[in-house]
Design an enzyme around this catalytic site. Structure first.
Site, PDB file in Angstrom:
ATOM      1  N   ALA A   1       0.833  -1.211   0.000  1.00 55.76           N
ATOM      2  CA  ALA A   1       0.000   0.000   0.000  1.00 55.76           C
ATOM      3  C   ALA A   1       0.863   1.254   0.000  1.00 55.76           C
ATOM      4  O   ALA A   1       1.534   1.545   1.002  1.00 55.76           O
ATOM      5  CB  ALA A   1      -0.930  -0.011   1.223  1.00 55.76           C
TER       6      ALA A   1
ATOM      7  N   GLU B   1       8.039  -4.350  -9.132  1.00 51.50           N
ATOM      8  CA  GLU B   1       6.761  -3.661  -9.281  1.00 51.50           C
ATOM      9  C   GLU B   1       6.597  -3.120 -10.707  1.00 51.50           C
ATOM     10  O   GLU B   1       5.476  -2.945 -11.189  1.00 51.50           O
ATOM     11  CB  GLU B   1       6.735  -2.537  -8.230  1.00 51.50           C
ATOM     12  CG  GLU B   1       5.622  -1.526  -8.317  1.00 51.50           C
ATOM     13  CD  GLU B   1       4.365  -1.959  -7.584  1.00 51.50           C
ATOM     14  OE1 GLU B   1       4.356  -3.066  -7.036  1.00 51.50           O
ATOM     15  OE2 GLU B   1       3.398  -1.186  -7.589  1.00 51.50           O
TER      16      GLU B   1
ATOM     17  N   GLN C   1      -9.860  -5.783 -33.097  1.00 52.94           N
ATOM     18  CA  GLN C   1     -10.256  -5.313 -34.427  1.00 52.94           C
ATOM     19  C   GLN C   1     -10.268  -6.465 -35.441  1.00 52.94           C
ATOM     20  O   GLN C   1     -11.192  -6.612 -36.227  1.00 52.94           O
ATOM     21  CB  GLN C   1      -9.262  -4.231 -34.893  1.00 52.94           C
ATOM     22  CG  GLN C   1      -9.669  -3.484 -36.138  1.00 52.94           C
ATOM     23  CD  GLN C   1     -10.775  -2.467 -35.851  1.00 52.94           C
ATOM     24  OE1 GLN C   1     -11.014  -2.124 -34.694  1.00 52.94           O
ATOM     25  NE2 GLN C   1     -11.458  -2.041 -36.876  1.00 52.94           N
TER      26      GLN C   1
ATOM     27  N   GLY D   1       3.474   2.644 -11.231  1.00 52.73           N
ATOM     28  CA  GLY D   1       4.048   3.873 -11.790  1.00 52.73           C
ATOM     29  C   GLY D   1       3.529   4.055 -13.201  1.00 52.73           C
ATOM     30  O   GLY D   1       3.660   3.165 -14.043  1.00 52.73           O
TER      31      GLY D   1
ATOM     32  N   GLU E   1       3.570   8.079 -17.771  1.00 50.73           N
ATOM     33  CA  GLU E   1       4.123   9.440 -17.709  1.00 50.73           C
ATOM     34  C   GLU E   1       5.234   9.525 -16.660  1.00 50.73           C
ATOM     35  O   GLU E   1       6.256  10.181 -16.883  1.00 50.73           O
ATOM     36  CB  GLU E   1       3.014  10.458 -17.381  1.00 50.73           C
ATOM     37  CG  GLU E   1       1.961  10.631 -18.475  1.00 50.73           C
ATOM     38  CD  GLU E   1       0.929   9.506 -18.513  1.00 50.73           C
ATOM     39  OE1 GLU E   1       0.885   8.688 -17.567  1.00 50.73           O
ATOM     40  OE2 GLU E   1       0.166   9.425 -19.501  1.00 50.73           O
TER      41      GLU E   1
HETATM   42  C1  LIG Z   1      -6.369  -1.704 -10.483  1.00 53.53           C
HETATM   43  C2  LIG Z   1      -5.376  -0.902  -9.700  1.00 53.53           C
HETATM   44  C3  LIG Z   1      -4.565  -1.535  -8.776  1.00 53.53           C
HETATM   45  C4  LIG Z   1      -3.652  -0.804  -8.015  1.00 53.53           C
HETATM   46  N1  LIG Z   1      -2.916  -1.441  -7.070  1.00 53.53           N
HETATM   47  C5  LIG Z   1      -2.124  -0.713  -6.245  1.00 53.53           C
HETATM   48  C6  LIG Z   1      -1.432  -1.349  -5.158  1.00 53.53           C
HETATM   49  O1  LIG Z   1      -1.498  -2.567  -4.973  1.00 53.53           O
HETATM   50  N2  LIG Z   1      -0.714  -0.561  -4.332  1.00 53.53           N
HETATM   51  C7  LIG Z   1      -0.611   0.798  -4.488  1.00 53.53           C
HETATM   52  O2  LIG Z   1       0.054   1.438  -3.694  1.00 53.53           O
HETATM   53  N3  LIG Z   1      -1.258   1.419  -5.513  1.00 53.53           N
HETATM   54  C8  LIG Z   1      -2.004   0.705  -6.381  1.00 53.53           C
HETATM   55  N4  LIG Z   1      -2.675   1.315  -7.398  1.00 53.53           N
HETATM   56  C9  LIG Z   1      -2.527   2.753  -7.578  1.00 53.53           C
HETATM   57  C10 LIG Z   1      -1.646   3.108  -8.753  1.00 53.53           C
HETATM   58  O3  LIG Z   1      -0.310   2.756  -8.497  1.00 53.53           O
HETATM   59  C11 LIG Z   1      -1.819   4.604  -9.003  1.00 53.53           C
HETATM   60  O4  LIG Z   1      -3.141   4.798  -9.463  1.00 53.53           O
HETATM   61  C12 LIG Z   1      -0.830   5.124  -9.993  1.00 53.53           C
HETATM   62  O5  LIG Z   1       0.466   5.083  -9.457  1.00 53.53           O
HETATM   63  C13 LIG Z   1      -1.150   6.563 -10.384  1.00 53.53           C
HETATM   64  O6  LIG Z   1      -1.265   7.363  -9.253  1.00 53.53           O
HETATM   65  P1  LIG Z   1      -2.539   8.291  -9.087  1.00 53.53           P
HETATM   66  O7  LIG Z   1      -3.746   7.510  -9.360  1.00 53.53           O
HETATM   67  O8  LIG Z   1      -2.405   8.964  -7.759  1.00 53.53           O
HETATM   68  O9  LIG Z   1      -2.411   9.347 -10.282  1.00 53.53           O
HETATM   69  P2  LIG Z   1      -1.938  10.866 -10.233  1.00 53.53           P
HETATM   70  O10 LIG Z   1      -0.578  10.990  -9.647  1.00 53.53           O
HETATM   71  O11 LIG Z   1      -3.023  11.684  -9.638  1.00 53.53           O
HETATM   72  O12 LIG Z   1      -1.783  11.162 -11.774  1.00 53.53           O
HETATM   73  C14 LIG Z   1      -2.909  11.367 -12.639  1.00 53.53           C
HETATM   74  C15 LIG Z   1      -2.366  11.414 -14.067  1.00 53.53           C
HETATM   75  O13 LIG Z   1      -1.426  12.485 -14.196  1.00 53.53           O
HETATM   76  C16 LIG Z   1      -0.180  11.986 -14.660  1.00 53.53           C
HETATM   77  N5  LIG Z   1       0.924  12.700 -13.986  1.00 53.53           N
HETATM   78  C17 LIG Z   1       1.147  12.829 -12.660  1.00 53.53           C
HETATM   79  N6  LIG Z   1       2.271  13.507 -12.430  1.00 53.53           N
HETATM   80  C18 LIG Z   1       2.807  13.813 -13.640  1.00 53.53           C
HETATM   81  C19 LIG Z   1       3.977  14.491 -14.065  1.00 53.53           C
HETATM   82  N7  LIG Z   1       4.854  14.988 -13.184  1.00 53.53           N
HETATM   83  N8  LIG Z   1       4.195  14.601 -15.396  1.00 53.53           N
HETATM   84  C20 LIG Z   1       3.335  14.095 -16.298  1.00 53.53           C
HETATM   85  N9  LIG Z   1       2.193  13.442 -15.949  1.00 53.53           N
HETATM   86  C21 LIG Z   1       1.939  13.282 -14.653  1.00 53.53           C
HETATM   87  C22 LIG Z   1      -0.173  10.522 -14.291  1.00 53.53           C
HETATM   88  O14 LIG Z   1       0.679   9.780 -15.140  1.00 53.53           O
HETATM   89  C23 LIG Z   1      -1.634  10.145 -14.494  1.00 53.53           C
HETATM   90  O15 LIG Z   1      -1.882   9.904 -15.846  1.00 53.53           O
HETATM   91  C24 LIG Z   1      -3.548   0.608  -8.193  1.00 53.53           C
HETATM   92  C25 LIG Z   1      -4.349   1.246  -9.164  1.00 53.53           C
HETATM   93  C26 LIG Z   1      -5.247   0.519  -9.887  1.00 53.53           C
HETATM   94  C27 LIG Z   1      -6.107   1.255 -10.893  1.00 53.53           C
END
Ligand SMILES: Cc1cc2nc3c(=O)[nH]c(=O)nc-3n(C[C@H](O)[C@H](O)[C@H](O)COP(=O)(O)OP(=O)(O)OC[C@H]3O[C@@H](n4cnc5c(N)ncnc54)[C@H](O)[C@@H]3O)c2cc1C
Length: 387
Positions: A126, A254, A345, A372, A375
């Site tokens: 987490a 990871e 497709q 991760g 982006e």
């Molecule tokens: C099915 C699923 C399983 C998951 N499992 C886990 C888990 O087991 N453990 C865990 O800890 N997390 C987990 N996650 C979370 C996942 O790792 C995060 O959703 C992911 O890292 C993106 O973080 P965020 O959602 O906070 O996006 P945000 O950081 O809010 O980013 C939103 C968007 O903006 C882009 N962005 C952000 N910063 C920048 C930048 N500096 N430059 C350009 N673009 C940027 C991102 O690439 C993304 O497209 C899971 C998510 C899903 C959907």
């Protein structure tokens, strides 16, 4: 004799074992498990009994031996044999829940690893918080020292296997602001104040539960710390601003794990689609004779597989190569996204729920987000290239 670590006799035997297990125990029940929204604990136990959950874990901690490539081979072969990304995610989260490399990190958690590998215990990692973002340096879940315990307060979002996990390795702030104050702490199910908020409904990975977790004054023994306090930030790589990578540099698996899933998913979709387009005639000619697209798909899968396998082998032999794992992930995810699109497709029935390609199309979408995002991988690459 091959010098390719992915193709040794032992790993070919492992592939056969996984293929047989997947065909018998996974594929026939997959639709039902997707309907229910999780895989049963019994499947973890059965997978552990045949030695597959211990693949890549040292024998002295209850594993089946080998190194992380064995774990990747298990994931790859589950997909190639008709399993799914959701099955891989649900069954193998223990692989990221406890760091795979480094004796220092390994030692305090031998019993935990043994529980996962031998008895089919379920682990989760987490890091992502509801109010947080990809910038892990901003983690707010706090662990305050109180005698021989930490007291944890905070929340986590989107945690794979979070609803079922016996233990959750949680990123917590034990020190000051920024990445230097972050530690990892193992929090076991059942500790007062530790609760599953809700299970999230997902687009794909339908048999893998993903949950919100909450921590309210949860007391956890100091011995549950992974490595030294603050070590996850302090051992951060040379770059200091690219978020998720600060922790993921300790967890190269990871990133490599979705890369493996990506090229294996693409390969499986092509295998399923090729037969269809060879047999299918349109306007009096086999569909295959009209398509040059499979050459592009074959090329992309080849590049993705080669780069992922090469980087993974190097990671196992020499330690983390941040930029290379980021590039391998993005390359493999791009290949997978292209290939699943083309296979839906080309495949005619690929849009239908009854067709396996449809599941892979949905499951593939997470690979550029979890571990991760694409982006953030690009941010890492740009920074390490000094651009
Ligand atoms: C099915 C699923 C399983 C998951 N499992 C886990 C888990 O087991 N453990 C865990 O800890 N997390 C987990 N996650 C979370 C996942 O790792 C995060 O959703 C992911 O890292 C993106 O973080 P965020 O959602 O906070 O996006 P945000 O950081 O809010 O980013 C939103 C968007 O903006 C882009 N962005 C952000 N910063 C920048 C930048 N500096 N430059 C350009 N673009 C940027 C991102 O690439 C993304 O497209 C899971 C998510 C899903 C959907």
């Amino acid at each position: 004799m091959t010098t390719d670590p992915w193709l040794t006799d032992e790993r070919q035997a492992l592939r056969e074992l996984v293929a047989d297990f997947t065909t018998r125990e996974v594929v026939p029940h997959l639709a039902e498990r997707e309907r229910v929204g999780e895989v049963p604990r019994q499947l973890h136990q059965e997978t552990a009994e045949v030695g597959l959950l211990g693949a890549g874990f040292p024998e002295e901690v209850g594993g089946s031996g080998g190194d992380p490539i064995d774990g990747f081979v298990v994931a790859e072969q589950i997909l190639l044999s008709g399993g799914s990304g959701g099955v891989v995610a649900a069954l193998l989260t223990h692989g990221i829940a406890v760091p795979q490399r480094g004796e220092r990190q390994r030692r305090p958690h031998r019993p935990l690893r043994a529980a996962h590998a031998r008895r089919g215990g379920i682990g989760a990692l987490a890091i992502t918080e509801p109010g947080g973002d990809s910038d892990v340096a901003g983690i707010t879940t706090r662990a305050r020292r109180d005698g021989d315990d930490y007291v944890v307060d905070g929340a986590e979002l989107s945690i794979t296997s979070g609803a079922r996990a016996d233990s959750v390795t949680t990123a917590v702030r034990t020190g000051g602001p920024g990445h230097g104050g972050i530690s990892l702490l193992v929090v076991e199910k059942g500790r007062p104040g530790f609760a599953v908020g809700r299970k999230l409904d997902e687009m794909g990975w339908l048999c893998s539960d993903t949950a919100e977790l909450s921590y309210v004054d949860v007391r956890v023994p100091v011995g549950n710390l992974v490595g030294a306090e603050g070590s996850w930030g302090r051992t951060a790589p040379t770059y200091a601003t690219v978020g998720f990578g600060q922790i993921a540099q300790q967890f190269q698996a990871e990133r490599l794990s979705p890369a493996v899933q990506a090229y294996a998913t693409a390969q499986r979709c092509v295998d399923l689609t090729m037969q269809w387009i060879r047999d299918r005639e349109t306007f009096g000619r086999p569909l295959a004779s009209r398509q040059v697209v499979e050459h592009r798909m074959a090329e992309m899968i080849g590049v993705a597989r080669t780069s992922t396998r090469t980087v993974a082998a190097r990671w196992v032999a020499e330690g983390g190569q941040l930029m290379e794992t980021a590039m391998a992930k993005n390359t493999a995810v791009a290949a997978c996204e292209h290939v699943v699109h083309e296979c839906v497709q080309l495949g005619g029935m690929g849009y239908m729920r009854e067709h396996e390609v449809e599941r892979h199309y949905r499951d593939a979408r997470i690979l550029g987000i979890g571990g991760g995002t694409t982006e953030i991988m690009n941010e890492i690459i740009v920074e390490l290239l000094g651009l």
